[in-house]
Design a protein around this motif. Structure first.
Motif, mmCIF file in Angstrom:
data_model
loop_
_atom_site.group_PDB
_atom_site.id
_atom_site.type_symbol
_atom_site.label_atom_id
_atom_site.label_comp_id
_atom_site.label_asym_id
_atom_site.label_seq_id
_atom_site.Cartn_x
_atom_site.Cartn_y
_atom_site.Cartn_z
ATOM 1 N N UNK A 14 -8.097 -25.061 119.398
ATOM 2 C CA UNK A 14 -8.462 -24.326 120.233
ATOM 3 C C UNK A 14 -8.844 -24.934 121.431
ATOM 4 N N UNK A 15 -8.817 -26.246 121.781
ATOM 5 C CA UNK A 15 -8.998 -27.082 122.895
ATOM 6 C C UNK A 15 -7.549 -27.142 123.822
ATOM 7 N N UNK A 16 -6.587 -26.349 123.248
ATOM 8 C CA UNK A 16 -5.499 -26.241 123.978
ATOM 9 C C UNK A 16 -4.782 -24.984 124.188
ATOM 10 N N UNK A 34 -7.732 -22.698 115.785
ATOM 11 C CA UNK A 34 -8.613 -23.670 114.971
ATOM 12 C C UNK A 34 -9.471 -24.463 115.905
ATOM 13 N N UNK A 35 -10.803 -24.190 115.486
ATOM 14 C CA UNK A 35 -11.894 -24.776 116.096
ATOM 15 C C UNK A 35 -12.599 -26.229 115.225
ATOM 16 N N UNK A 45 -17.183 -28.144 121.991
ATOM 17 C CA UNK A 45 -17.689 -27.203 122.997
ATOM 18 C C UNK A 45 -16.573 -26.579 123.833
ATOM 19 N N UNK A 46 -15.693 -27.275 124.586
ATOM 20 C CA UNK A 46 -14.708 -26.889 125.310
ATOM 21 C C UNK A 46 -13.921 -26.033 124.380
ATOM 22 N N UNK A 47 -13.478 -26.245 123.174
ATOM 23 C CA UNK A 47 -12.614 -25.491 122.449
ATOM 24 C C UNK A 47 -13.150 -24.367 122.214
ATOM 25 N N UNK A 48 -14.594 -24.156 121.938
ATOM 26 C CA UNK A 48 -15.150 -22.804 121.705
ATOM 27 C C UNK A 48 -15.418 -22.102 122.987
ATOM 28 N N UNK A 49 -15.563 -22.563 124.079
ATOM 29 C CA UNK A 49 -15.592 -21.930 125.545
ATOM 30 C C UNK A 49 -14.498 -21.305 125.752
ATOM 31 N N UNK A 50 -13.187 -22.179 125.479
ATOM 32 C CA UNK A 50 -11.832 -21.966 125.829
ATOM 33 C C UNK A 50 -11.511 -20.490 125.040
ATOM 34 N N UNK A 51 -11.728 -20.791 123.608
ATOM 35 C CA UNK A 51 -11.265 -19.599 122.807
ATOM 36 C C UNK A 51 -12.049 -18.418 122.874
ATOM 37 N N UNK A 52 -13.427 -18.444 123.265
ATOM 38 C CA UNK A 52 -14.024 -17.352 123.665
ATOM 39 C C UNK A 52 -13.673 -16.539 124.846
ATOM 40 N N UNK A 53 -13.268 -17.346 125.944
ATOM 41 C CA UNK A 53 -12.654 -16.684 127.103
ATOM 42 C C UNK A 53 -11.274 -16.134 126.963
ATOM 43 N N UNK A 54 -10.590 -16.590 125.864
ATOM 44 C CA UNK A 54 -9.062 -15.918 125.358
ATOM 45 C C UNK A 54 -9.549 -14.548 124.677
ATOM 46 N N UNK A 55 -10.566 -14.547 124.063
ATOM 47 C CA UNK A 55 -10.520 -13.353 123.070
ATOM 48 C C UNK A 55 -11.836 -12.209 123.681
ATOM 49 N N UNK A 56 -12.234 -12.565 124.795
ATOM 50 C CA UNK A 56 -13.492 -11.891 125.296
ATOM 51 C C UNK A 56 -12.790 -10.346 125.708
ATOM 52 N N UNK A 57 -11.425 -10.153 125.624
ATOM 53 C CA UNK A 57 -10.935 -8.575 125.721
ATOM 54 C C UNK A 57 -10.270 -8.607 124.402
ATOM 55 N N UNK A 84 -18.371 -16.633 119.055
ATOM 56 C CA UNK A 84 -16.911 -15.941 118.587
ATOM 57 C C UNK A 84 -16.721 -14.587 117.800
ATOM 58 N N UNK A 85 -17.595 -14.335 116.798
ATOM 59 C CA UNK A 85 -17.658 -13.497 115.953
ATOM 60 C C UNK A 85 -17.867 -12.102 116.652
ATOM 61 N N UNK A 86 -18.633 -11.747 117.863
ATOM 62 C CA UNK A 86 -18.654 -10.526 118.493
ATOM 63 C C UNK A 86 -17.693 -10.355 119.359
ATOM 64 N N UNK A 87 -16.770 -11.165 119.636
ATOM 65 C CA UNK A 87 -15.651 -10.741 120.626
ATOM 66 C C UNK A 87 -14.782 -9.675 120.051
ATOM 67 N N UNK A 88 -14.313 -8.621 120.998
ATOM 68 C CA UNK A 88 -13.145 -7.740 120.716
ATOM 69 C C UNK A 88 -11.803 -8.472 120.338
ATOM 70 N N UNK A 89 -11.573 -9.607 120.903
ATOM 71 C CA UNK A 89 -10.090 -10.059 120.383
ATOM 72 C C UNK A 89 -9.998 -10.668 119.256
ATOM 73 N N UNK A 90 -11.077 -10.801 118.551
ATOM 74 C CA UNK A 90 -10.999 -11.497 117.127
ATOM 75 C C UNK A 90 -10.641 -10.438 116.030
#
Length: 280
Positions: A14-16, A34-35, A45-57, A84-90
């Motif tokens: 997730x951090x890449x 993977x987080x 923290x960066x991995x979580x933020x980057x993954x959230x950005x990826x899956x925000x749509x 992460x759980x509430x995001x529409x891309x998950x």
């Protein structure tokens, strides 16, 4: 490339984000961001933020994206689930180190919408305690769609040195999943990305034990896994013969060669044909 029978599940750290982007184009049936194990502590923290950005749509790609959160019961996992759980891309959440049905229920109550929508939950059994509770975990909540082993941690917990020492644990999880009405589990990763012959042999062993598909840590492993788990021409021919007999026989099913098969065998043949017809 979506399918009712995923065979390949590709992990990406997730951090890449650049590796995640490549994974989404690699041809896997499912990509797992993977987080947990693939991310160093100072990068969580960066991995979580980057993954959230990826899956925000919602994902425009046809490849479903799952996220493996950190070990349940830790502050990291709590933060992962909130973000992460509430995001529409998950499409799904993979839950590591599950030891009880209560672990699944707690996540489901927090992460799964009341209407039963996404994300689906997938429990990883990685300890002796989790293995003892495998069926209870598999039946813990309707949102749980999969059960599988995390073999590296389980191997360490049990002190198992030889690969065959995990066969009983593997069979236990296969039986628990099927008894709960879940799909056959996918195999745990083969850690040596250069050992494709060993991967193929291990997949053949896993298939014989009742697994269906496998998680991978590198795109080069995907074709080997898919080939190992797709039905052979002979298996397809036999399945077609069985389903044809089932369509014309109202009682006991007799094949042209004199063999009799029951409904469970017919259902297995139908699953085999569904797998053979999956999008490639």
């Amino acid at each position: 490339m979506t399918t009712a029978h995923p065979l390949t599940w590709l992990y990406a750290p997730g951090d890449r984000p650049e590796v995640v982007a490549k994974a989404l184009r690699a041809g896997a049936d499912v990509v797992i961001v993977d987080l947990e194990d693939a991310v160093a502590p100072d990068r969580k923290e960066y991995a979580r933020a980057a993954t959230a950005e990826l899956l925000s749509e919602p994902r425009p790609s046809p490849v479903p994206v799952h996220v493996r959160v950190n070990a349940l019961g830790t502050p990291l996992a709590d933060a992962d689930l909130r973000a992460i759980a509430p995001l529409p891309g998950v499409a799904g959440l993979r839950l590591p180190k599950v030891t009880s049905r209560a672990d699944v229920i707690r996540v489901a109550e927090r992460a799964v919408p009341a209407d039963g929508g996404s994300p689906s939950l997938h429990a990883l059994v990685e300890s002796a305690l989790g293995l003892e509770h495998a069926f209870a975990i598999a039946t813990a909540h309707p949102a749980l769609h999969g059960l599988s082993l995390g073999e590296a941690d389980l191997r360490a917990d049990l002190g198992v040195r030889e690969d065959r020492g995990l066969d009983w644990a593997r069979s236990r999880v296969v039986v628990a999943a099927r008894a709960a009405g879940l799909p056959p589990p996918s195999q745990s990763v083969h850690p040596d990305i250069r050992d494709l012959d060993g991967l193929a042999a291990s997949c053949a062993r896993g298939r014989a034990l009742g697994f269906l598909g496998r998680t991978a840590i590198h795109p080069r492993q995907l074709p080997v896994i898919e080939q190992a788990y797709l039905p052979t021409a002979e298996e397809i021919e036999e399945a077609e013969e069985i389903t044809k007999a089932a369509a014309t026989d109202e009682g006991a099913l007799a094949l042209p060669d004199g063999r009799f098969v029951d409904r469970a065998v017919v259902e297995g043949a139908q699953r085999m044909l569904s797998l053979a017809r999956r999008p490639r």
